[in-house]
Design a protein around this motif. Structure first.
Motif, PDB file in Angstrom:
ATOM      1  N   GLU A  95       0.841  -1.208   0.000  1.00  0.00           N
ATOM      2  CA  GLU A  95       0.000   0.000   0.000  1.00  0.00           C
ATOM      3  C   GLU A  95       0.866   1.244   0.000  1.00  0.00           C
ATOM      4  N   THR A  98       1.899   2.038  -3.483  1.00  0.00           N
ATOM      5  CA  THR A  98       0.839   2.221  -4.490  1.00  0.00           C
ATOM      6  C   THR A  98       0.400   3.680  -4.502  1.00  0.00           C
ATOM      7  N   GLU A 102      -3.336   5.697  -8.767  1.00  0.00           N
ATOM      8  CA  GLU A 102      -3.191   4.367  -9.364  1.00  0.00           C
ATOM      9  C   GLU A 102      -4.290   3.434  -8.842  1.00  0.00           C
ATOM     10  N   ALA A 103      -4.487   3.437  -7.528  1.00  0.00           N
ATOM     11  CA  ALA A 103      -5.539   2.604  -6.937  1.00  0.00           C
ATOM     12  C   ALA A 103      -6.917   3.081  -7.389  1.00  0.00           C
ATOM     13  N   THR A 127      -8.443  -0.462  -1.192  1.00  0.00           N
ATOM     14  CA  THR A 127      -7.137  -1.135  -1.146  1.00  0.00           C
ATOM     15  C   THR A 127      -7.231  -2.623  -1.529  1.00  0.00           C
ATOM     16  N   VAL A 130      -4.640  -4.144  -3.784  1.00  0.00           N
ATOM     17  CA  VAL A 130      -3.291  -4.215  -3.221  1.00  0.00           C
ATOM     18  C   VAL A 130      -3.163  -5.462  -2.351  1.00  0.00           C
ATOM     19  N   LEU A 156      -1.729  -4.625 -11.868  1.00  0.00           N
ATOM     20  CA  LEU A 156      -1.251  -3.895 -10.688  1.00  0.00           C
ATOM     21  C   LEU A 156      -0.257  -4.746  -9.894  1.00  0.00           C
ATOM     22  N   ASN A 159       3.010  -4.583 -11.632  1.00  0.00           N
ATOM     23  CA  ASN A 159       3.651  -3.275 -11.445  1.00  0.00           C
ATOM     24  C   ASN A 159       4.250  -3.144 -10.055  1.00  0.00           C
ATOM     25  N   LEU A 160       3.525  -3.612  -9.053  1.00  0.00           N
ATOM     26  CA  LEU A 160       4.035  -3.483  -7.682  1.00  0.00           C
ATOM     27  C   LEU A 160       5.264  -4.366  -7.472  1.00  0.00           C
TER      28      LEU A 160
END
Ligand code: TYM
Length: 332
Positions: A95, A98, A102-103, A127, A130, A156, A159-160
């Motif tokens: 989190e 992020t 984006e979220a 969230t 995430v 996502l 990406n994370l």
């Protein structure tokens, strides 16, 4: 062996045909080639209001359905998400990596928040993706079998993983979505332009695997088709018929082309009647298996406890590397 992780929410009394054909059907198959981690995501389920008693019941029924579909607890870690605290622990770390915007661009969040109103929608709903990324990354999963509607969440997660690796050194495997194109999106039987969905479909638009098979057969027989006659796969022009052909093909293993030629000159009614039978033949023994797992709750709970223990061994290893990389002092 490469690793696989996937999850399903215990937010309905039964899984539906979209869940099964879009994702769950792959789960047992992947046991032959991968180290597999499968879970019931109860943490995700509370992002919308849940009744505690119902949630507990649905979590067990979900696990029993996974067993009934062929998830083998000797070959897979089958567990309940809240039994493995590392998911939420890693989620917090992610989190903090992020972006707020984006979220906010996650379409499932936007849809659900729009439906509930921003004051009623919870931060947990925001969230949610995430936590899903944490679910995947904490097992160093290579592949994630899901339906098309999860593609953005998977992006996502990727990406994370990349962002963390870039900032703190290579730590996570960047996971690939495992989406089977032909069945990636199963459509509502009454409105074949939208996906079959537990929250949005009308009762006649959705086939629930634990529903009375007679009712499910009837839903297939009254599925919306077009006014034409030809049984051909043409999603743009014949969304309803094409959806039925997809379902038929997936349940029988017969190719769509084979079905098209078998039904040449026949009517929609014939197709629906036969598909209804195919469905009942699949559902009936499945329900018997699920019921037998639910007959022994103590054993079911034991299976889930074993699964969580196995999962934790992997998850805790990842988490301690992560904590170290980001500079947390070890608790000596
Ligand atoms: P969930 O519980 O909504 O759905 C479970 C799976 O069913 C697929 N699916 C469909 N596939 C094809 N056609 C449809 N109409 C259809 N409806 C649902 C979904 O794509 C999904 O694969 N966020 C996830 C749960 C989750 C998860 C994870 C998944 C939490 N953590 C980690 C993978 C990895 C969800 O809500 O799925």
């Amino acid at each position: 062996r490469p690793r696989v992780l996937s999850g399903i929410q215990p937010t309905a009394d039964s899984f539906h045909l979209g869940n099964y054909l879009g994702a769950l059907r792959q789960w047992p198959k992947l046991q032959d080639t991968h180290e597999t981690f499968y879970m019931v995501v109860d943490l995700h389920a509370i992002t919308v209001e849940q009744d505690p008693k119902v949630l507990r019941e649905r979590t067990r029924v979900s696990a029993a359905q996974l067993l009934g579909l062929g998830v083998d607890p000797d070959r897979s870690a089958l567990f309940v998400q809240s039994h493995v605290p590392e998911h939420t622990q890693l989620s917090w770390v992610l989190e903090c990596l992020t972006g707020f915007g984006e979220a906010g661009r996650m379409t499932q969040f936007k849809d659900k928040a729009a439906k509930q109103g921003t004051d009623r929608a919870s931060v947990g709903l925001f969230t949610y993706p995430v936590l899903q990324a944490a679910d995947i990354l904490v097992y160093q999963a290579d592949a994630v079998p899901v339906g098309e509607d999860q593609r953005q969440h998977l992006e996502l997660s990727r990406n994370l993983a990349q962002r963390f690796n870039h900032r703190f050194g290579k730590t996570f495997i960047v996971p690939e979505p495992h989406i089977v194109k032909d069945t990636a999106k199963i459509f509502d039987l009454q409105d074949p332009t939208v996906k079959m969905s537990k929250s949005a479909s009308s009762p006649n638009g959705i086939v629930e695997l634990l529903d009375d098979p007679k009712r499910s057969a009837k839903k297939i027989r009254s599925a919306v088709t077009d006014t034409g006659r030809e049984i051909v796969f043409a999603p743009e022009q014949k969304a309803g018929v094409s959806n039925l052909l997809t379902i038929y093909s997936a349940l029988t293993g017969r190719s769509v082309e084979d079905l098209e030629s078998a039904y040449a000159g026949k009517g929609y009614g014939d197709l629906k009647k036969d598909l209804a039978e195919v469905l009942v033949e699949f559902i009936t023994p499945f329900q018997e298996r699920v019921n037998s797992y639910l007959d022994d709750i103590a054993e079911l709970d034991k299976v889930l406890a074993r699964g969580a223990e196995r999962a934790r061994q992997v998850a805790s290893r990842t988490l301690s590397v992560v904590y170290d990389r980001i500079g947390f002092l070890p608790p000596v």
